[in-house]
Write an enzyme that holds these catalytic residues in place. Structure first.
Site, PDB file in Angstrom:
ATOM      1  N   ASP A   1      -6.639   1.244   1.059  1.00 45.99           N
ATOM      2  CA  ASP A   1      -6.495   1.313   2.515  1.00 45.99           C
ATOM      3  C   ASP A   1      -7.839   0.955   3.152  1.00 45.99           C
ATOM      4  O   ASP A   1      -8.764   0.534   2.465  1.00 45.99           O
ATOM      5  CB  ASP A   1      -6.004   2.703   2.957  1.00 45.99           C
TER       6      ASP A   1
ATOM      7  N   LYS B   1       0.829  -1.214   0.000  1.00 45.65           N
ATOM      8  CA  LYS B   1       0.000   0.000   0.000  1.00 45.65           C
ATOM      9  C   LYS B   1       0.862   1.263   0.000  1.00 45.65           C
ATOM     10  O   LYS B   1       0.662   2.183  -0.802  1.00 45.65           O
ATOM     11  CB  LYS B   1      -0.925   0.011   1.214  1.00 45.65           C
TER      12      LYS B   1
END
Ligand code: SF4
Length: 267
Positions: free
Chosen positions: A126, A108
């Site tokens: 997220d 991420k």
């Protein structure tokens, strides 16, 4: 979403890819607002990759003590800076693979940095993106963030991935919030699975006996005449069972649920 979110971009304050990388690493399990509070002093104390690489984790720790997991983040920041200095000539690498090779940088973080700093087509997922994509129904029952990312990418043109990431984050942060989504001010009610479910009433019950009471509680299976008013999580007053407090109350005469559902589409 484009119409209501004027600036779909990261809220982490930064002036260059190095500062962005540091801010994104600090933001894991932490709010952007908190990270923005600590980064000005941190960036002033360690203005370059070299400065951070020359430091020890104990030197960094006092600056980031108020973010979550400060000890491991301090270790990762210094280790990442050393690797950038030694393996990449002090320049933040632009590729996902290289970014993910840095200590403390997961898929991420790498995607956010690559997308925001270098314009790489990426759609980092997220907690907000994960939740909002499921609630709206853009994806269903995806098990991991990477799975959500893959499915979202199939639906969106690559040129929109970065923007979609920010739109979904900001929508999740300010409107479709985790505990209680603010559907009353959302522009997506006509499209959203969650909102559709919210407005769905339970099917009528058959075979109720109105002589035993005016209302019937489905949870404790009792009849009663005087319900207790209660406000639900959406601010609507509902009838509840005086015995168990459940709002699964039915009119014994008609068999219909007494539940009230919100209609936020009328604005
Ligand atoms: S309608 Fe409600 S649940 Fe759906 S996206 Fe909007 S805020 Fe989220």
């Amino acid at each position: 979403m484009r119409q209501v979110i004027a600036r779909p971009q990261t809220e982490l304050r930064h002036e260059n890819p190095c500062q962005l990388l540091v801010a994104v690493m600090l933001s894991a399990q932490c709010t952007d607002a908190r990270v923005n509070q600590v980064t000005p002093a941190l960036f002033a104390a360690f203005p370059t990759v070299e400065a951070l690489a020359a430091a020890e984790p104990e030197d960094v720790l006092p600056y980031i003590r108020s973010v979550s997991y400060p000890n491991s983040k301090a270790r990762h920041l210094v280790a990442a800076a050393r690797r950038i200095r030694d393996a990449f000539g002090g320049e933040i690498p632009a590729s996902l693979e290289a970014l993910e090779s840095l200590p403390g940088v997961g898929p991420k973080t790498a995607r956010v940095v690559a997308s925001v700093a270098f314009g790489v087509a990426a759609l980092p997922v997220d907690t907000h993106v994960y939740r909002v994509a499921h609630r709206i129904g853009l994806v269903r029952r995806a098990r991991t963030p990477l799975e959500v990312e893959r499915r979202l990418k199939r639906q969106l043109p690559a040129r929109d991935w970065g923007e979609a990431h920010h739109l979904l984050i900001l929508h999740g942060r300010y409107t479709c919030t985790a505990r209680r989504p603010h559907c009353e001010r959302c522009v997506l009610t006509d499209l959203c699975d969650h909102y559709r479910r919210l407005r769905r009433l339970p099917a009528p019950l058959e075979g109720l006996d109105p002589r035993r009471g005016r209302y019937f509680c489905k949870r404790c299976r009792r009849y009663f005449d005087v319900p207790v008013p209660r406000t639900d999580r959406y601010g609507l007053e509902q009838l509840s069972c005086p015995e168990c407090g459940s709002m699964h109350v039915f009119d014994a005469k008609t068999g219909r649920s007494t539940k009230r559902v919100p209609d936020y589409r009328v604005r």
